[in-house]
Design a protein around this motif. Structure first.
Motif, PDB file in Angstrom:
ATOM      1  N   LEU A 130       0.835  -1.211   0.000  1.00  4.78           N
ATOM      2  CA  LEU A 130       0.000   0.000   0.000  1.00  4.78           C
ATOM      3  C   LEU A 130       0.867   1.257   0.000  1.00  4.78           C
ATOM      4  N   ALA A 131       1.973   1.229   0.732  1.00  2.85           N
ATOM      5  CA  ALA A 131       2.887   2.371   0.746  1.00  2.85           C
ATOM      6  C   ALA A 131       3.518   2.555  -0.628  1.00  2.85           C
ATOM      7  N   ALA A 132       3.902   1.462  -1.290  1.00  6.89           N
ATOM      8  CA  ALA A 132       4.502   1.556  -2.626  1.00  6.89           C
ATOM      9  C   ALA A 132       3.505   2.103  -3.640  1.00  6.89           C
ATOM     10  N   GLU A 133       2.222   1.790  -3.449  1.00  3.76           N
ATOM     11  CA  GLU A 133       1.173   2.297  -4.339  1.00  3.76           C
ATOM     12  C   GLU A 133       0.740   3.720  -3.957  1.00  3.76           C
ATOM     13  N   LYS A 134       1.372   4.289  -2.930  1.00  2.00           N
ATOM     14  CA  LYS A 134       1.068   5.632  -2.428  1.00  2.00           C
ATOM     15  C   LYS A 134      -0.377   5.761  -1.922  1.00  2.00           C
ATOM     16  N   LYS A 135      -0.927   4.655  -1.412  1.00  4.49           N
ATOM     17  CA  LYS A 135      -2.271   4.686  -0.837  1.00  4.49           C
ATOM     18  C   LYS A 135      -2.236   5.030   0.641  1.00  4.49           C
ATOM     19  N   ILE A 136      -1.075   4.847   1.273  1.00  4.59           N
ATOM     20  CA  ILE A 136      -0.866   5.310   2.642  1.00  4.59           C
ATOM     21  C   ILE A 136       0.457   6.073   2.661  1.00  4.59           C
ATOM     22  N   VAL A 137       0.545   7.042   3.513  1.00 13.29           N
ATOM     23  CA  VAL A 137       1.759   7.845   3.593  1.00 13.29           C
ATOM     24  C   VAL A 137       2.204   7.935   5.051  1.00 13.29           C
ATOM     25  N   THR A 138       3.477   8.176   5.240  1.00 14.79           N
ATOM     26  CA  THR A 138       4.037   8.344   6.570  1.00 14.79           C
ATOM     27  C   THR A 138       3.935   9.808   6.969  1.00 14.79           C
ATOM     28  N   CYS A 139       3.549  10.063   8.189  1.00 14.60           N
ATOM     29  CA  CYS A 139       3.511  11.430   8.709  1.00 14.60           C
ATOM     30  C   CYS A 139       4.845  11.706   9.398  1.00 14.60           C
ATOM     31  N   LEU A 140       5.624  12.618   8.841  1.00 17.24           N
ATOM     32  CA  LEU A 140       6.922  12.969   9.406  1.00 17.24           C
ATOM     33  C   LEU A 140       6.864  14.367   9.986  1.00 17.24           C
ATOM     34  N   ASP A 141       7.535  14.584  11.104  1.00 23.92           N
ATOM     35  CA  ASP A 141       7.611  15.922  11.682  1.00 23.92           C
ATOM     36  C   ASP A 141       8.374  16.834  10.728  1.00 23.92           C
ATOM     37  N   LYS A 142       7.831  18.019  10.489  1.00 19.42           N
ATOM     38  CA  LYS A 142       8.405  18.941   9.509  1.00 19.42           C
ATOM     39  C   LYS A 142       9.766  19.511   9.925  1.00 19.42           C
ATOM     40  N   ARG A 143      10.124  19.382  11.204  1.00 18.27           N
ATOM     41  CA  ARG A 143      11.417  19.909  11.670  1.00 18.27           C
ATOM     42  C   ARG A 143      12.575  18.977  11.330  1.00 18.27           C
ATOM     43  N   GLY A 144      12.298  17.778  10.900  1.00 16.27           N
ATOM     44  CA  GLY A 144      13.342  16.810  10.565  1.00 16.27           C
ATOM     45  C   GLY A 144      13.530  16.726   9.075  1.00 16.27           C
TER      46      GLY A 144
END
Length: 132
Positions: free
Chosen positions: A79-93
Motif C-alpha cells: 500500500l505504501a509503494a502504491e502511495k495509498k498510505i503515507v508516513t507522517c513525518l515531523d516537519k522539523r526533521g
C-alpha cells in the motif's frame, strides 16, 4: 480530489493506537500491567462503541500484537509503494546524525510535541552503491 486522511465516526472512522497512554511506566505486578495496558483499552473500546459518543467519535482499537505471519507487513508495504498510505513525518526533521542533531531529535520526542515521526538522517542514500 483530495484524499481524506481521517474519517469521522459517521463515515466509519477508526482510531488505532499501539502505545499505552503513558510514555514511560513502571509495573511491579500483573495488576499494575493490567491497569496500564488492558483496562483503559477495554474502557475506550466500550465507550466509543456503545455510549452516546459513538456518533461523534471514531471507534477505538488498541492493537497489542500482530499475528505471527508477515501478511500484514507485506500488505502495508505494498500500500505504501502504491502511495495509498503515507508516513507522517515531523516537519522539523530529518535531523543530522551529529551530537547536536540527535540531542535535538530526542528533545523533540521527549517534549511530546512532535507532529509525526521524528527522523534522524544517518547517511545520504546512494542508489548506485546499494545495487552493487
Amino acid at each position: 480530489t483530495k484524499k481524506q486522511v481521517v474519517k469521522p465516526a459517521s463515515k466509519g472512522g477508526r482510531f488505532l493506537t499501539v502505545n499505552a497512554d503513558q510514555p514511560t511506566f513502571e509495573a511491579h505486578s500483573v495488576w499494575a500491567i493490567l491497569k496500564i495496558f488492558l483496562f483503559p483499552a477495554i474502557w475506550r473500546a466500550f465507550y466509543t462503541r456503545y455510549s452516546l459518543s459513538r456518533f461523534s467519535m471514531p471507534k477505538y482499537t488498541y492493537a497489542i500484537a500482530l499475528p505471527g505471519t508477515s501478511d500484514i507487513a507485506t500488505r502495508t508495504f505494498s500500500l505504501a509503494a502504491e502511495k495509498k498510505i503515507v508516513t507522517c513525518l515531523d516537519k522539523r526533521g530529518p535531523f543530522p546524525f551529529t551530537d547536536d542533531g540527535v540531542r535535538d531529535a530526542f528533545r523533540l520526542q521527549r517534549s511530546r510535541h512532535a507532529k509525526g515521526k521524528v527522523v534522524i538522517r544517518v547517511a545520504e542514500e546512494d542508489v548506485g552503491k546499494r545495487s552493487q
